[in-house]
Write an enzyme that holds these catalytic residues in place. Sequence first.
Site, PDB file in Angstrom:
ATOM      1  N   ASP A 147      -9.283   0.560 -25.585  1.00 29.83           N
ATOM      2  CA  ASP A 147      -8.918   0.951 -24.219  1.00 29.83           C
ATOM      3  C   ASP A 147      -7.980   2.127 -24.212  1.00 29.83           C
ATOM      4  O   ASP A 147      -8.207   3.116 -23.547  1.00 29.83           O
ATOM      5  CB  ASP A 147      -8.038  -0.124 -23.572  1.00 29.83           C
ATOM      6  CG  ASP A 147      -8.788  -1.269 -23.013  1.00 29.83           C
ATOM      7  OD1 ASP A 147     -10.005  -1.222 -22.995  1.00 29.83           O
ATOM      8  OD2 ASP A 147      -8.093  -2.193 -22.589  1.00 29.83           O
TER       9      ASP A 147
ATOM     10  N   PRO B 269       0.824  -1.220   0.000  1.00 31.41           N
ATOM     11  CA  PRO B 269       0.000   0.000   0.000  1.00 31.41           C
ATOM     12  C   PRO B 269       0.857   1.269   0.000  1.00 31.41           C
ATOM     13  O   PRO B 269       0.356   2.354  -0.251  1.00 31.41           O
ATOM     14  CB  PRO B 269      -0.815  -0.106   1.291  1.00 31.41           C
ATOM     15  CG  PRO B 269      -0.656  -1.496   1.774  1.00 31.41           C
ATOM     16  CD  PRO B 269       0.628  -2.024   1.216  1.00 31.41           C
TER      17      PRO B 269
ATOM     18  N   ARG C  25      -2.996  -8.606 -20.632  1.00 35.14           N
ATOM     19  CA  ARG C  25      -4.022  -8.408 -21.671  1.00 35.14           C
ATOM     20  C   ARG C  25      -3.619  -7.367 -22.711  1.00 35.14           C
ATOM     21  O   ARG C  25      -4.236  -7.270 -23.766  1.00 35.14           O
ATOM     22  CB  ARG C  25      -5.390  -8.100 -21.067  1.00 35.14           C
ATOM     23  CG  ARG C  25      -5.494  -6.783 -20.363  1.00 35.14           C
ATOM     24  CD  ARG C  25      -6.876  -6.609 -19.750  1.00 35.14           C
ATOM     25  NE  ARG C  25      -7.897  -6.276 -20.729  1.00 35.14           N
ATOM     26  CZ  ARG C  25      -8.059  -5.070 -21.263  1.00 35.14           C
ATOM     27  NH1 ARG C  25      -7.250  -4.088 -20.945  1.00 35.14           N
ATOM     28  NH2 ARG C  25      -9.017  -4.855 -22.130  1.00 35.14           N
TER      29      ARG C  25
HETATM   30  N1  ADE Z   1      -0.684  -5.376  -0.133  1.00 35.96           N
HETATM   31  C1  ADE Z   1      -1.623  -5.095   0.776  1.00 35.96           C
HETATM   32  N2  ADE Z   1      -2.432  -4.127   0.373  1.00 35.96           N
HETATM   33  C2  ADE Z   1      -1.993  -3.755  -0.877  1.00 35.96           C
HETATM   34  C3  ADE Z   1      -2.401  -2.793  -1.822  1.00 35.96           C
HETATM   35  N3  ADE Z   1      -3.431  -1.977  -1.605  1.00 35.96           N
HETATM   36  N4  ADE Z   1      -1.711  -2.698  -2.968  1.00 35.96           N
HETATM   37  C4  ADE Z   1      -0.658  -3.481  -3.195  1.00 35.96           C
HETATM   38  N5  ADE Z   1      -0.217  -4.407  -2.336  1.00 35.96           N
HETATM   39  C5  ADE Z   1      -0.873  -4.554  -1.190  1.00 35.96           C
END
Ligand code: ADE
Length: 252
Positions: free
Chosen positions: A173, A92, A158
């Site tokens: 796309d 994250p 893809r």
């Molecule tokens: N691992 C845990 N949450 C994540 C996210 N939002 N993006 C990427 N990897 C993650």
Amino acid sequence: MCHIFSCEILTIFPRMVEPYLEESILGKAQKKGLFNCRVLNIRDYAPGKHRVTDDIPYGGGAGMLMKPEPLFRAVDDLRKDGVPRRIIMPTPQGKRFDQHMAEDLAGEAKTLTFICGRYEGIDERVSLSLVDEEISIGDYVLTGGELAALVIIDAAVRLVPGVVGDERSTELDSFSWGVLDYPHYTRPPVYRGLAVPEVLMSGDHRSIKRWRRKEALRRTLLRRPELLFIETAGLSTEDITMIEEIKKEEKI
Ligand code: ADE
């Protein structure tokens, strides 16, 4: 020669990712030799009889962290083949993934190696000296990097030429990147009182094209207006006229 999109997933739960890679479009792409993905179990690189991959954090606090040794050992082992790699860690804290990043990864000649974290995180030294980039798939927290790695791989594969049956769907796309997709309809013409818009059954291709563009712009204006102000939306003067029409119709 055809471009092969090659990747590796390092995880302590191989069975979480393997079935997804074998089904549908990704599975077919692997059979066609356009894509390949090896899944490696981090536990196989953990030292000792118990193959421990986690430990408590220095400084205290809740949860367990992934130890650095198994990950460094795994990557050292992979590197013995001399293949150039781009090492990606889904977290994250990473750069937010989008279609531009998917396009960049799809064209990458290096093997993409995904290190999937579990527990509360991974020892920082992995990020400092093993990983080339951290990628986030959105502002929320998953229980591990596996789903994020699959999302990134799926979006990139893809775009590899030959992977999606109808080339036009991926071309469209990128052409319309920055504007949301228009609504789609198939048979029957009326279902539970809901009719397919007349124009789509008219056979008038110019009108259909205009309707689709206008409905794509309408959705974008109503749902994601910020997208219309980025350069990649590529708005034409006709688009601007349609946006003014939509604003009147929607009273905005
Ligand atoms: N691992 C845990 N949450 C994540 C996210 N939002 N993006 C990427 N990897 C993650």
